[in-house]
Design a protein around this motif. Structure first.
Motif, PDB file in Angstrom:
ATOM      1  N   UNK A   8       0.854  -1.186   0.000  1.00 23.66           N
ATOM      2  CA  UNK A   8       0.000   0.000   0.000  1.00 23.66           C
ATOM      3  C   UNK A   8       0.887   1.230   0.000  1.00 23.66           C
ATOM      4  N   UNK A   9       0.660   2.085  -0.992  1.00 28.30           N
ATOM      5  CA  UNK A   9       1.408   3.329  -1.144  1.00 28.30           C
ATOM      6  C   UNK A   9       0.423   4.475  -0.941  1.00 28.30           C
ATOM      7  N   UNK A 105       1.101   9.630   8.984  1.00 23.26           N
ATOM      8  CA  UNK A 105       0.727   8.964  10.231  1.00 23.26           C
ATOM      9  C   UNK A 105       0.449   7.479   9.986  1.00 23.26           C
ATOM     10  N   UNK A 106      -0.212   7.187   8.873  1.00 19.11           N
ATOM     11  CA  UNK A 106      -0.542   5.800   8.543  1.00 19.11           C
ATOM     12  C   UNK A 106       0.709   4.958   8.339  1.00 19.11           C
ATOM     13  N   UNK A 107       1.753   5.554   7.796  1.00 15.34           N
ATOM     14  CA  UNK A 107       3.018   4.844   7.628  1.00 15.34           C
ATOM     15  C   UNK A 107       3.592   4.479   9.005  1.00 15.34           C
ATOM     16  N   UNK A 108       3.561   5.425   9.932  1.00 15.22           N
ATOM     17  CA  UNK A 108       4.107   5.188  11.270  1.00 15.22           C
ATOM     18  C   UNK A 108       3.350   4.102  12.030  1.00 15.22           C
ATOM     19  N   UNK A 112       0.031   1.710   5.980  1.00 10.77           N
ATOM     20  CA  UNK A 112       0.585   1.751   4.615  1.00 10.77           C
ATOM     21  C   UNK A 112       2.043   1.307   4.674  1.00 10.77           C
ATOM     22  N   UNK A 113       2.567   0.904   3.510  1.00 12.93           N
ATOM     23  CA  UNK A 113       3.941   0.404   3.452  1.00 12.93           C
ATOM     24  C   UNK A 113       4.960   1.479   3.115  1.00 12.93           C
ATOM     25  N   UNK A 114       4.540   2.449   2.302  1.00 14.45           N
ATOM     26  CA  UNK A 114       5.466   3.535   1.979  1.00 14.45           C
ATOM     27  C   UNK A 114       4.693   4.715   1.424  1.00 14.45           C
ATOM     28  N   UNK A 115       5.383   5.839   1.367  1.00 16.13           N
ATOM     29  CA  UNK A 115       4.789   7.057   0.817  1.00 16.13           C
ATOM     30  C   UNK A 115       5.180   7.180  -0.645  1.00 16.13           C
ATOM     31  N   UNK A 116       4.274   7.698  -1.430  1.00 18.87           N
ATOM     32  CA  UNK A 116       4.528   7.904  -2.848  1.00 18.87           C
ATOM     33  C   UNK A 116       3.289   8.476  -3.502  1.00 18.87           C
TER      34      UNK A 116
END
Length: 197
Positions: A8-9, A105-108, A112-116
């Motif tokens: 999930x990006x 926040x969702x990444x932390x 989600x797995x990464x930002x993009x």
């Protein structure tokens, strides 16, 4: 929907989460009875045959049935997210309850797995599918500058033609058009029964 994905990006400012479920049933009894002067008589074959009838409020038993249904749905939702994200259901419940998070926040918190961005997601999907060449088609198709100008001109020409045809009555036409638009928009706030988990 994305909880079952391999990866999930999310963009940093994406609204993520909203792991929650609710039910809303309008109660229009006062509208029908007091405002419209309409009352209802009913025949039913079982105690809960008319569950969800908007002409009356829910009974305590009906609220309990609805609350139990919402609770079951929330339990299934948090189980699916927990399985998809490799987390415990208790952890998902602790970050769930309908709350929303930014992508960062969702990444932390592991949603989600990464930002993009969308291009990163497309590249990742193509890589996962072992596709080296592909085309991207955006829908709806973007109009070219000339099409935009042309459609704007045709709308302007159409307006001029209607003005010329109606003359002084064009103002009346605009008022009727405005009223018609208003009639398509709900104009009443309705009381409701709300059940949340």
């Amino acid at each position: 929907m994305s909880c079952a994905a391999d990866s999930i990006i999310a963009q940093p400012n994406t609204i993520t989460g909203s792991i929650g479920i609710f039910a809303v049933l309008p109660n229009m009894q006062k509208l029908f009875n007091d405002k419209l002067g309409v009352t209802f008589d009913g025949v039913k074959t079982g105690k809960y045959a008319d569950l969800g009838d908007i002409s009356r409020p829910l009974s305590p038993d009906e609220r309990l049935i609805l609350q139990n249904s919402v609770n079951r749905g929330y339990d299934e939702f948090t189980k699916a997210v927990a399985e998809g994200r490799g987390k415990t259901q208790a952890y998902i419940n602790s970050i769930g309850q309908g709350r929303v998070w930014t992508g960062e926040q969702a990444l932390k918190i592991g949603l989600v797995d990464r930002l993009g961005n969308i291009n990163d997601a497309i590249t990742s999907a193509a890589k996962k599918a072992k596709i080296k060449t592909y085309n991207i088609v955006s829908y709806p198709e973007q109009k070219s500058f000339f099409n935009k100008v042309g459609s704007g001109l045709s709308a302007e020409v159409q307006t001029r033609m209607v003005k010329n045809e109606l003359g002084e009555n064009y103002r009346v036409y605009q008022q009727i058009k405005g009223i018609t638009q208003m009639m398509r928009t709900p104009q009443a706030r309705l009381p409701y029964d709300l059940v949340i988990k």
